[in-house]
Write an enzyme that holds these catalytic residues in place. Structure first.
Site, PDB file in Angstrom:
ATOM      1  N   ASN A 213      -1.757  -4.058  10.018  1.00  0.00           N
ATOM      2  CA  ASN A 213      -3.104  -4.287  10.555  1.00  0.00           C
ATOM      3  C   ASN A 213      -3.042  -5.271  11.717  1.00  0.00           C
ATOM      4  OD1 ASN A 213      -3.464  -7.077   9.482  1.00  0.00           O
ATOM      5  ND2 ASN A 213      -3.243  -5.990   7.536  1.00  0.00           N
ATOM      6  N   ASP A 282      -4.168  -2.952   1.966  1.00  0.00           N
ATOM      7  CA  ASP A 282      -4.783  -2.566   0.697  1.00  0.00           C
ATOM      8  C   ASP A 282      -4.026  -1.420   0.004  1.00  0.00           C
ATOM      9  OD1 ASP A 282      -6.816  -4.436   0.655  1.00  0.00           O
ATOM     10  OD2 ASP A 282      -8.094  -3.248   1.968  1.00  0.00           O
ATOM     11  N   LYS A 292      14.733   8.641   6.961  1.00  0.00           N
ATOM     12  CA  LYS A 292      13.613   8.853   7.892  1.00  0.00           C
ATOM     13  C   LYS A 292      12.982  10.232   7.634  1.00  0.00           C
ATOM     14  CE  LYS A 292      12.701   9.229  12.789  1.00  0.00           C
ATOM     15  NZ  LYS A 292      13.281   9.625  14.052  1.00  0.00           N
ATOM     16  N   PHE A 326     -10.226 -15.569   2.085  1.00  0.00           N
ATOM     17  CA  PHE A 326     -10.836 -15.220   3.362  1.00  0.00           C
ATOM     18  C   PHE A 326     -11.435 -13.829   3.203  1.00  0.00           C
ATOM     19  CE2 PHE A 326      -9.876 -17.991   7.088  1.00  0.00           C
ATOM     20  CZ  PHE A 326      -9.385 -19.070   6.372  1.00  0.00           C
ATOM     21  N   LYS A 340     -16.816 -11.115  -3.159  1.00  0.00           N
ATOM     22  CA  LYS A 340     -15.376 -11.373  -3.319  1.00  0.00           C
ATOM     23  C   LYS A 340     -15.136 -12.715  -4.013  1.00  0.00           C
ATOM     24  CE  LYS A 340     -14.114  -8.452   0.545  1.00  0.00           C
ATOM     25  NZ  LYS A 340     -13.721  -8.306   1.948  1.00  0.00           N
ATOM     26  N   LYS A 344     -13.041 -12.428  -7.392  1.00  0.00           N
ATOM     27  CA  LYS A 344     -11.657 -12.923  -7.370  1.00  0.00           C
ATOM     28  C   LYS A 344     -11.540 -14.376  -7.857  1.00  0.00           C
ATOM     29  CE  LYS A 344     -10.641  -9.794  -3.519  1.00  0.00           C
ATOM     30  NZ  LYS A 344      -9.612  -9.373  -2.549  1.00  0.00           N
TER      31      LYS A 344
HETATM   32  N1  CTP Z   1      -6.260 -10.127  -0.539  1.00  0.00           N
HETATM   33  C1  CTP Z   1      -5.172 -10.233  -1.354  1.00  0.00           C
HETATM   34  N2  CTP Z   1      -4.493  -9.136  -1.768  1.00  0.00           N
HETATM   35  C2  CTP Z   1      -4.891  -7.912  -1.368  1.00  0.00           C
HETATM   36  C3  CTP Z   1      -6.017  -7.784  -0.535  1.00  0.00           C
HETATM   37  C4  CTP Z   1      -6.685  -8.913  -0.135  1.00  0.00           C
HETATM   38  O1  CTP Z   1      -4.809 -11.367  -1.713  1.00  0.00           O
HETATM   39  N3  CTP Z   1      -4.210  -6.858  -1.754  1.00  0.00           N
HETATM   40  C5  CTP Z   1      -6.993 -11.348  -0.161  1.00  0.00           C
HETATM   41  C6  CTP Z   1      -6.937 -11.695   1.312  1.00  0.00           C
HETATM   42  O2  CTP Z   1      -5.839 -12.527   1.606  1.00  0.00           O
HETATM   43  C7  CTP Z   1      -8.257 -12.411   1.501  1.00  0.00           C
HETATM   44  C8  CTP Z   1      -9.175 -11.760   0.487  1.00  0.00           C
HETATM   45  O3  CTP Z   1      -8.329 -11.132  -0.466  1.00  0.00           O
HETATM   46  O4  CTP Z   1      -8.146 -13.777   1.186  1.00  0.00           O
HETATM   47  C9  CTP Z   1     -10.135 -10.762   1.024  1.00  0.00           C
HETATM   48  O5  CTP Z   1      -9.451  -9.818   1.793  1.00  0.00           O
HETATM   49  P1  CTP Z   1     -10.256  -8.637   2.478  1.00  0.00           P
HETATM   50  O6  CTP Z   1      -9.291  -7.712   3.189  1.00  0.00           O
HETATM   51  O7  CTP Z   1     -11.422  -9.178   3.250  1.00  0.00           O
HETATM   52  O8  CTP Z   1     -10.886  -7.930   1.210  1.00  0.00           O
HETATM   53  P2  CTP Z   1     -10.396  -6.855   0.219  1.00  0.00           P
HETATM   54  O9  CTP Z   1     -10.365  -7.457  -1.138  1.00  0.00           O
HETATM   55  O10 CTP Z   1      -9.139  -6.208   0.696  1.00  0.00           O
HETATM   56  O11 CTP Z   1     -11.606  -5.848   0.240  1.00  0.00           O
HETATM   57  P3  CTP Z   1     -12.094  -4.850   1.421  1.00  0.00           P
HETATM   58  O12 CTP Z   1     -10.874  -4.458   2.171  1.00  0.00           O
HETATM   59  O13 CTP Z   1     -12.744  -3.759   0.666  1.00  0.00           O
HETATM   60  O14 CTP Z   1     -13.084  -5.624   2.237  1.00  0.00           O
END
Ligand code: CTP
Length: 405
Positions: A213, A282, A292, A326, A340, A344
């Site tokens: 990302n 995610d 490959k 975050f 969140k 969490k």
């Molecule tokens: N995070 C994490 N592990 C994951 C995904 C996210 O620890 N697999 C943590 C990120 O580091 C951040 C928080 O969760 O502190 C929120 O991440 P974000 O990408 O905004 O949210 P998601 O939980 O992934 O939800 P969405 O993508 O649906 O917004």
């Protein structure tokens, strides 16, 4: 310019000659430097060099009993020197000195002074790579870190012993800059160990391809620099980024979400505050092909599995640690952040609108809203990520105060 009185302890290693340059760099930055040399250091460099550079009497020998012929003042004692100075820098900190400090041995002036000194301590180890990597040295470093001392790890490169590896004393101006930061910044995080994740993760599709990302890691690195500057021990678990780690921070490099989870869990118990800045992927490919994937004329689809949610797992496992997440959002920023926060088990969520111009991913600035359990959301207007990092830490301390008055 304000004068900062510092002690420069010089150990007996080949890098002792660089300590002379360090004395100079410290003085150029407004320090008065009290040199203290071990007997071994005197095998490498003359006290006269430090006396000439600093204009101070150089302390050598044992407790003032065995005096240096050149320059030792008879009235010097370790308690007075300890009380008169604001920072103890030891460069090079040899394996022997680290062992003495870790175990509290006080057989010479420098190790006695170390025990008598109550201010911040900056240790700059330099030695042969094998000595640095030896479990005994690493265990001593760990003890000293836990004691709240600042350790500037050695640089890697060619060493005087002819090998290449970790062990070089960092450049003296870098050490001096770090020392000035320790002397001039507030020290409200001296007793904290802050575990920070930063950057993106990379999820392999095959040995040559990955999904990732846009995270640059700038916010996480800014958090790490702010926390380290305020005295915290910082463990920075970092995905792949193009940034130089802040001085004095322990970096644990990772690639994938699974590696990031393992690194976070390995350091969780040591942490008093956990800040999850990383943009963790995610989804990932659970069974990465070993070769490959070849192109064909057919459509191709990927089967992805959810990655472990590290923040949620830490939320389940945490004891009385402060957990800050975050949230990268493009709409309903505060509501999503609150969701969140609760899901969490965080104590605070820093929410940012990543679709806004000039802030969020890759940029140097950010604009965030802090969402906590009890207080109203606090909007922090656009500022540099570094400035925001300090404000986020300020609010985090407030939250902790409300949880544990
Ligand atoms: N995070 C994490 N592990 C994951 C995904 C996210 O620890 N697999 C943590 C990120 O580091 C951040 C928080 O969760 O502190 C929120 O991440 P974000 O990408 O905004 O949210 P998601 O939980 O992934 O939800 P969405 O993508 O649906 O917004």
């Amino acid at each position: 310019m304000a004068s900062h009185p510092v002690i420069l302890g010089v150990g007996g290693g080949i890098a002792a000659y660089k300590a002379a340059e360090l004395a100079r760099a410290l003085m150029e930055r407004g320090c008065t430097v009290q040199p203290v040399m071990t007997d071994a250091a005197r095998e490498f460099i003359q006290p006269l060099t430090f006396a000439a550079l600093t204009g101070q009497k150089v302390i050598t020998g044992l407790f003032g009993v065995r005096t240096s012929d050149e320059v030792l003042a008879s009235s010097i004692d370790h308690i007075r020197v300890a009380q008169e100075n604001a920072l103890l820098i030891v460069a090079p900190a040899t394996a022997d000195l680290l062992a003495k400090f870790a175990s509290g041995l006080a057989g010479d002036f420098l190790s006695t002074l170390y025990l008598a000194f109550e201010g911040p301590v900056l240790l700059c180890p330099a030695m042969n790579t094998a000595m640095w990597n030896h479990p005994a040295t690493q265990a001593n470093v760990e003890i000293l870190r836990k004691r709240g001392h600042h350790i500037l790890p050695p640089d890697s490169g060619p060493l005087a012993c002819g090998t290449v590896g970790a062990g070089r004393l960092p450049d003296p101006p870098r050490i001096a800059d770090f020392a000035i930061r320790l002397l001039t910044q507030k020290h409200d995080l001296d007793c904290e160990t802050i575990l920070i994740t930063a950057g993106p993760t990379r999820e392999l599709l095959d040995p040559v391809r990955f999904i990732s990302n846009r995270s640059s890691g700038k916010m996480g690195y800014a958090m790490a620099e702010a926390a380290a500057t305020r005295g915290a021990r910082v463990i920075l678990v970092s995905g792949p980024v193009q940034l130089t780690p802040p001085e004095g921070v322990e970096v644990v490099p990772v690639q994938t979400a699974v590696e990031m989870r393992d690194a976070v869990l390995a350091h969780l118990d040591a942490a008093t505050v956990i800040i999850k800045t990383a943009a963790v992927a995610d989804y990932y490919v659970a069974a990465v092909p070993t070769h490959k994937v070849k192109k064909t004329a057919m459509r191709f689809s990927l089967e992805l599995e959810p990655t472990p949610d590290i923040l949620a797992e830490v939320g389940r496992r945490k004891k009385d640690q402060l957990l800050i997440g975050f949230a990268a959002e493009t709409e309903n920023v505060v509501a999503e952040a609150r969701r969140k926060l609760l899901a969490k088990n965080c104590d605070m969520v820093v929410a940012n609108n990543v679709s806004a111009d000039g802030t969020g991913f890759e940029s140097d600035d950010n604009e965030v809203v802090l969402v906590t359990r009890d207080a109203s959301p606090i909007a922090l207007p656009r500022a540099s990520k570094r400035a925001l990092a300090d404000q986020i830490l300020d609010q985090a301390l407030q939250v902790r105060l409300s949880l544990h008055p």
